[in-house]
Design an enzyme around this catalytic site. Structure first.
Site, mmCIF file in Angstrom:
data_model
loop_
_atom_site.group_PDB
_atom_site.id
_atom_site.type_symbol
_atom_site.label_atom_id
_atom_site.label_comp_id
_atom_site.label_asym_id
_atom_site.label_seq_id
_atom_site.Cartn_x
_atom_site.Cartn_y
_atom_site.Cartn_z
ATOM 1 N N ARG C 125 0.708 -1.318 0.138
ATOM 2 C CA ARG C 125 -0.032 -0.007 -0.036
ATOM 3 C C ARG C 125 0.850 1.209 0.030
ATOM 4 N NH1 ARG C 125 -4.933 -1.972 2.381
ATOM 5 N NH2 ARG C 125 -5.448 -3.760 0.854
ATOM 6 N N SER C 184 0.033 -6.412 9.180
ATOM 7 C CA SER C 184 -1.483 -7.234 8.671
ATOM 8 C C SER C 184 -1.466 -8.508 9.022
ATOM 9 C CB SER C 184 -1.614 -6.899 7.174
ATOM 10 O OG SER C 184 -1.265 -5.816 6.838
ATOM 11 N N GLY C 185 -2.732 -9.181 9.031
ATOM 12 C CA GLY C 185 -2.403 -10.516 9.354
ATOM 13 C C GLY C 185 -3.642 -11.048 10.334
ATOM 14 N N ASN C 255 -10.084 -5.442 13.086
ATOM 15 C CA ASN C 255 -10.990 -6.318 13.906
ATOM 16 C C ASN C 255 -10.463 -7.323 14.879
ATOM 17 O OD1 ASN C 255 -10.126 -7.644 11.278
ATOM 18 N ND2 ASN C 255 -10.506 -9.359 12.512
ATOM 19 N N ASP C 298 -15.737 -8.688 10.966
ATOM 20 C CA ASP C 298 -14.399 -8.084 10.113
ATOM 21 C C ASP C 298 -14.437 -6.870 9.851
ATOM 22 O OD1 ASP C 298 -12.859 -9.040 7.050
ATOM 23 O OD2 ASP C 298 -11.800 -8.575 9.228
ATOM 24 N N ASP C 300 -12.651 -4.076 10.287
ATOM 25 C CA ASP C 300 -11.662 -3.273 10.737
ATOM 26 C C ASP C 300 -11.934 -1.878 10.586
ATOM 27 O OD1 ASP C 300 -10.802 -5.589 8.896
ATOM 28 O OD2 ASP C 300 -8.861 -5.452 9.841
#
Lengths: 294, 518, 523
Positions: C125, C184-185, C255, C298, C300
């Site tokens: 990103r 992330s993950g 999340n 989910d 986020d």
């Protein structure tokens, strides 16, 4: 239509041709310089020459065919036609056309009966003939070597020091960048010396590609309106933008405007101008002369 | 600008000078836009005053798959708001307003050199193109379905096919390529509905008694003498005459077995469209030994010479020479150079160049200008009747020609050129004299086709992956867009819904530019 | 551009500036000759004061250049990160690749490439930069610093354990002497965090976990136990924004874990799905506001936390706004975290109004279930990672918003689910570009797209909004009225949000689509 070199020459030519790497022909004009993808000539089911079979076919051909069709299968005046141009040979796939054609009856040098030829003999002959077609298709020098050593050393020296105006820039000793000391050892093949001498900036299409990179880069000096000039190696130039890399490695980009001054300097300009003056004899003489410069 | 378009229309109406019909503005129905080959559009909505505002309308990315050449070079065609174009083995139809794909056709190939594909032709409901394995294919415009296909050459003889067909009346005219082996060149005329062969015109004499046989040592050399027909033909409907340009003789560089002028290789041939019979010919490169196909566009225009209205044909040739001929008789009016060359000793009484025997290829190398790529090549020039200038992307190029096969019976090539140096420019030639009116140098080569318009613009690909517009009168660069890759198809233009579009292809992408401001 | 508009621009700028002293100019002024951070500046407004391209002349936009990446690198992932620009050079990244391209000509200067051993090649990103370096993350969780001049590596640090199924895609932000990197993950249950690294050496300076890690950490009471909290998720997908006067970093968090199945994590699950203000020097939390308490969809909250100074009820305020994944729009006081506006920007069906803090109260009937629960928005959300924009000239907060439904299925009905434990499936959506009045949250205008449009936005003082649009189109709309003014159809969907800058007095607008960057300008 043409003549019959001697048998010895025949063997030499065949051997030489066989020794050459089977490299595909390159695309040529008309058209773009780069190869297209999937580029292969001839039909997809083109026969791939089996070298061992072609060797056997060569012996058969020497025994049975060469008198009429010539050592390279390109025919003999008033005797046998050029087999490289034969539709039977071109349409043939490992004997598919040759076999039926020969078995109908065809003169053989030894007096043997063509109808009794075996399938293996015909297949071998087919590979040999396809190899002769491939010889015609390839665009390599005979023996894969271009021989440029044909000039006169003294004439070359005279041209170098005289009309060629070479000596003014190129010393024959010393280590400064334009020195030609040791030039005879710099190129393994004299044709590369000839090419580098004639086209040192490495551009141009030609049949065998572009040559190497430029030996001395083109320089650009850009002066913005009311500013100081900036000089460096030309990276890119067109009607709208100019890019140069200065001696510290920094890249400068300028959008061209009427007040931006752009001056291009090519250190190899003398070589480009030489192309209008030099004769082929001068060129060959220079090569043999430079080949003596240690 | 509108004023200029009005002025042009008035001039067109009034003067016998420009008696030719202008090309259509709402379509591009044939390779050159019309049969003349001038590639001049009367559209002026995009012009030298507003071209800096030319905006990107849409892009279409080609995905033809492996083996095919995803980089079409053929000029796209357009009719009824649909663009048709081809690449090797593939044909596409896309919407001219949005760039969305309508259909995509793939031909199952049996081989041959996938060199390139130079474009299509069309009639009312079909498009026609050639495949590398030498089939002439007709597809339905509406859905891209196969209507018929005909084999036009034997790929076992190493022909391959890349030429854009041209539909002239009730004939689909197809040419061929292939100089790997020694084979004869030809054009064929096929029936558009059935594909049946109507006539075949060989560019070299095939049998005893054929015209031009005396310019070859014997029938075998003549009938294998080359003369491929790489360039789409141009056509004069009043004379019903097709103008064919022909390729180099065979063997290409090895020449020991083909003494003589080698007619009609490297020539311009005028052929009767109904019968396929030769009317006249003019040889651009007699006994060529440098692979200088004369297969550049034979551009037809009507214009005055020394005050008299004439029907003319102009050719800027591979070998660096510019010719202006009377297209009725084939007589040369102007024979000159458009780039400095070193291979000829003037012109004969017909105005044809006399090759210098000292500049034939040699074992040790002969320095030649131009090089094998030539002073120009397949990409089209343009003639602008408003400026009276003939424009061509020209190369001043040197290389060294080596003879490989010094035997007396070379086959195929027998030699090649190597290395080189060149400089390139877009040249504007005065057609009456061949003199260069202005010349715009390129940094690098621009092997791009040209388009001229009544907006006083020349559009061309330029080095640096740009599409560029120059002032047609002065040569001043006016606008450019740097595309993702170098321009590879000649630019075209048309008008839809009152909006003028400029179309150009670069590698695997077609770009449409348009003028959004009023 | 007309005189009235110039007057308004001056008025707003002046008002905003004076409200910002000292140092307020840094917050308000995105540079016009560069684009030095992911958002152009630290505010996240993505608003440029350039007006040479404007609503009167945008029809004259011409294509200046296209830069196309090699097929091999573009095949892995088309870049999604906003390109940066300084000193006439554009820097941008893809997964495992970084590029420098000349901003005037679009010609490549250098290309850095590496191979990630493992790690999900989800996306990249974007980058961060300082004077001499650019920074970016790789799928296998290296934070890498490259020399701007030639793209050679200066340092490289591992920031997360990919054996635990972290992967890294976030654009780093360079704030003072800190390179702030997120992670992330959400495949396994891991804690989210941001780290600050030294720009010169890459050494770790501090780490801020978004969930409580040990007994006594703030927010532990919102989890059943330490184990669930310290595996509680809250990934930091979105680059941070920053207020230099308050010296506060604004972080948005992902999340909670497990994602859909939630039986083992009753409680609000702080600080997942939150906007968190963190002190830049210490990495300690200042305040937090949870946009989705006890999220089970989910959602986020990892959308940009956009900072702007503007009046509320006539009083100048320091604000932070977020259009959140869950379909709700929040405007908070960025010094205290108190909610000022809390509304829906798309109609949703999962909340029972707001609590006293202005946070939505999840409707227990809209939890995922074994037999399926119809929920709006869907998992993709009312909006996702791609940036919105706020224009101080119009006072509007713009976002490409989805009104979407899907059915959420619980897969793991046990009392100790791990990882996801469920998912949503299929659905229906429609996307509109919405212009939201920041004072009320009401929609001022809305431009519906013919099909889904996940595109980032740019607003300019030329009264323009630039956005990608369906059909591979890049479009400009009138920022005041929403009227479409200009478009160009590119070779692929616009995946890289538009940016703009000025070079040699010429304004350029840049957008990325597929394997190419496009530059438009007015000549």
């Amino acid at each position: 239509m043409n003549r019959t070199p001697g048998f010895a020459v025949f063997i030499t030519l065949i051997a030489a041709a066989a020794a050459v790497a089977q490299e595909g022909p390159r695309p040529t004009t008309p058209g773009p310089a780069q190869r297209t993808t999937g580029d292969s000539i001839g039909p997809y089911n083109k026969q791939v020459v089996n070298e061992a079979a072609a060797d056997r076919g060569r012996h058969f051909y020497a025994t049975e065919c060469v008198d009429c069709h010539g050592p390279t299968a390109r025919g003999v005046d008033n005797k046998g036609p050029n087999l490289v141009r034969s539709n039977i040979v071109l349409h043939d796939r490992v004997g598919s056309e040759l076999g039926p054609f020969l078995k109908k009856g065809h003169p053989l040098q030894s007096g043997a009966i063509a109808a009794s030829l075996t399938d293996n003999q015909i297949a071998d002959l087919s590979h040999f003939l396809k190899q002769r077609v491939d010889d015609a298709l390839k665009r390599q020098p005979m023996g894969d070597h271009i021989n440029v050593i044909t000039g006169d050393v003294a004439a070359g020296k005279a041209y170098f020091e005289g009309d060629g105006k070479c000596a003014g820039c190129h010393a024959l000793t010393g280590t400064e960048p334009r020195s030609l000391a040791g030039i005879n050892a710099r190129f393994a093949d004299p044709v590369d010396l000839q090419q580098a001498m004639m086209f040192p900036s490495g551009r141009g299409r030609g049949g065998r590609g572009r040559g190497g990179p430029a030996s001395a880069p083109v320089m650009l000096t850009v002066t913005p309106a009311g500013g100081q000039p900036i000089t460096g190696e030309l990276v890119f130039l067109d009607d709208f933008d100019a890019q140069l890399r200065d001696s510290s490695g920094k890249l400068h980009t300028f959008t061209r405007t009427p007040t931006l001054k752009v001056v291009k300097t090519d250190p190899l300009q003398a070589h480009h101008e030489l192309l209008d003056r030099i004769t082929d004899k001068n060129m060959h003489d220079l090569v043999v002369y430079l080949e003596t410069v240690k | 600008m509108q004023l200029r378009a009005i002025a042009f229309a008035a001039a067109l109406a009034a003067a016998s000078l420009y008696a030719q019909k202008p090309m259509p503005t709402d379509s591009w129905p044939t390779y050159n836009g019309d049969f003349s080959g001038r590639r001049f559009s009367p559209l002026a909505k995009i012009n030298d005053h507003n071209v800096n505002s030319l905006g990107l309308a849409w892009m279409y990315r080609i995905n033809a798959g492996g083996g095919a050449n995803n980089s079409p070079r053929g000029t796209p065609l357009m009719s009824d708001g649909v663009i048709y174009f081809s690449s090797t083995d593939n044909a596409f139809a896309i919407d001219a307003r949005t760039g969305h794909e309508i259909w995509h056709y793939v031909w199952p190939s049996t081989g041959a050199r996938h060199f390139s594909n130079r474009g299509m032709s069309m009639d009312g409901n079909q498009v026609f193109f050639e495949t590398p394995d030498c089939h002439l294919v007709a597809l339905s415009k509406e859905d891209g379905k196969l209507r018929w296909s005909k084999s036009i050459a034997d790929i076992d003889q190493f022909y391959y096919c890349s030429v854009a067909p041209v539909v002239v009346g009730h004939h689909v005219i197809a040419g061929v390529s292939g100089d790997d082996l020694d084979i004869p060149g030809f054009i064929e005329a096929h029936d558009p509905e059935t594909g049946e062969l109507q006539w075949k015109f060989y560019t070299v004499p095939m049998k005893k008694g054929d015209p031009g046989m005396e310019s070859w040592p014997n029938q075998d050399m003549a009938s294998h003498g080359g003369g491929m027909t790489w360039q789409p033909i141009t056509y004069d409907p009043d004379l019903d005459m097709i103008y064919v340009t022909t390729g180099n003789p065979q063997p290409v560089i090895g020449f020991a077995n083909r003494k003589g002028d080698n007619l009609y290789t490297a020539s311009i041939c005028a052929v009767h469209a109904d019968t396929g019979k030769l009317a006249w010919s003019f040889q651009v490169s007699p006994h060529d030994t440098h692979d200088w196909d004369s297969t550049e566009a034979a551009v037809l225009f009507d214009a005055p010479v020394s005050g008299q209205p004439r029907k003319l044909l102009a050719l800027a040739a591979r070998n660096g020479k510019f010719f202006l001929l009377d297209r009725i008789t084939g007589k040369a009016i102007v024979s000159t150079e458009f780039v400095k060359t070193n291979w000829s000793l003037g012109y004969d009484t017909k105005g044809q160049p006399i090759p210098n025997p000292e500049k034939v290829p040699s074992l040790a190398g002969s320095l030649s200008s131009p090089n094998q790529g030539g002073a120009t090549n397949w990409y089209p020039p343009t003639f602008d009747p408003l400026t009276g200038l003939f424009y061509v992307n020209a190369n001043r190029a040197f290389s060294i020609y080596y003879l490989y096969d010094a035997t007396d019976n070379p086959q195929g090539w027998g030699g090649n050129d190597r290395g080189g140096w060149q400089e390139s420019a877009l040249e504007a030639l005065d057609y009456q004299t061949g003199k260069i009116k202005w010349s715009h140098p390129w940094e690098g080569a621009s092997n791009s086709g040209l388009l001229s318009t009544a907006g006083n613009l020349i559009f061309t690909g330029a080095p640096g992956s740009s599409i560029e517009a120059l002032n047609a009168t002065t040569g001043a660069p006016l606008w450019h867009s740097r595309l993702a890759s170098g321009v590879s198809t000649p630019p075209t233009t048309w008008e839809l819904d009152g909006t003028q579009y400029l179309i150009v292809g670069a590698a695997d992408t077609l770009y449409a530019f348009t003028m959004l401001t009023k | 551009m007309n005189v009235a508009r110039i007057a308004v621009l001056c008025a707003l700028s002046t008002a905003a500036l004076s409200a910002q002293q000292p140092g307020g100019a840094r917050l308000n002024g995105m540079p016009t000759d560069s684009w030095p951070t992911y958002f152009g500046d630290f505010t996240g407004r993505r608003f440029s004061s350039l007006a040479k391209i404007n609503d009167a002349n945008v029809n004259s936009l011409t294509l200046a250049w296209i830069y196309r990446m090699s097929a091999a690198t573009a095949a892995v992932n088309p870049p999604r990160g906003t390109p940066l620009m300084s000193d006439g050079v554009i820097y941008f990244s893809g997964t495992d690749n970084a590029y420098a391209v000349d901003a005037r000509t679009g010609r490549e200067i250098w290309h850095y490439s590496r191979v990630s051993t493992v790690g999900r090649h989800f996306s990249n990103r974007g980058m961060g930069m300082d004077a001499r370096q650019v920074f970016f993350e790789t799928p296998d969780c290296h934070l890498i610093a490259l020399n701007k001049t030639d793209g050679t590596v200066r340092w490289s640090k591992v920031i997360a354990d990919i054996d635990r199924f972290y992967y890294c895609s976030v654009a780093p932000a360079v704030i003072g002497d800190h390179v702030i990197a997120g992670v992330s993950g959400d495949d396994l249950d891991n804690p989210g965090f941001i780290e600050a690294h030294d720009p010169e050496t890459g050494d770790l300076q501090w780490r801020f976990y978004t969930v409580p890690m040990k007994k006594g950490d703030p927010g532990m009471a919102s989890w059943p136990n330490e184990n669930m909290a310290s595996h509680g998720g809250g990934m930091t997908w979105q680059p941070v924004t920053y207020d230099p006067d308050l010296d506060l970093i604004y972080l948005s968090t992902g999340n909670p874990q497990p994602v859909i199945a939630n039986a083992n994590r009753p409680g609000d699950n702080l600080y997942t799905c939150s906007i968190v203000a963190v002190h830049a020097d210490t990495g300690k939390m200042a305040w937090a506001f949870q946009t989705s308490p006890h999220d089970t969809h989910d959602w986020d909250s990892t959308q940009p936390a956009v900072l702007f100074d503007a009046p509320i009820n006539g009083q100048p305020r320091k604000l932070v706004a977020q259009a959140a994944r869950n379909g709700h729009f929040f405007v908070l006081d960025r010094a205290t975290g108190q909610a000022i506006v809390s509304t829906e920007y798309v109609k949703t069906n999962w909340a029972l109004g707001n609590n006293a803090q202005g946070q939505p109260i999840p409707n227990p009937e809209k939890l995922p279930s074994i037999a399926g629960t119809l929920v709006s928005p869907n998992q993709g959300g009312g909006v996702n990672w791609y940036p919105p924009t706020f224009s101080p000239l119009t006072g509007l907060f713009y976002v490409n918003a989805n009104r979407a439904y899907s059915i959420y299925y619980l897969y793991d009905g046990t009392d100790n689910p791990q990882g996801w434990g469920g998912n949503d499936r299929s659905g229906w959506s429609e996307t509109s570009l919405e212009a939201i009045d920041y004072q009320t949250g009401k929609i001022s205008w809305s431009h519906q797209w013919a099909s889904p449009n996940n595109s980032g936005l740019l607003s300019t003082a030329g009264n323009l909004i630039f956005t990608g649009a369906p059909g591979n189109t890049f479009e400009a709309l009138n920022a005041t009225t929403g009227e479409p003014l200009w478009r160009a159809r590119l070779a692929a969907i616009a995946t890289v949000p538009a940016t703009t800058w000025e070079l040699d007095g010429t304004q350029y607008v840049i957008v990325g689509a597929g394997d190419s960057l496009y530059a438009f300008t007015i000549r």
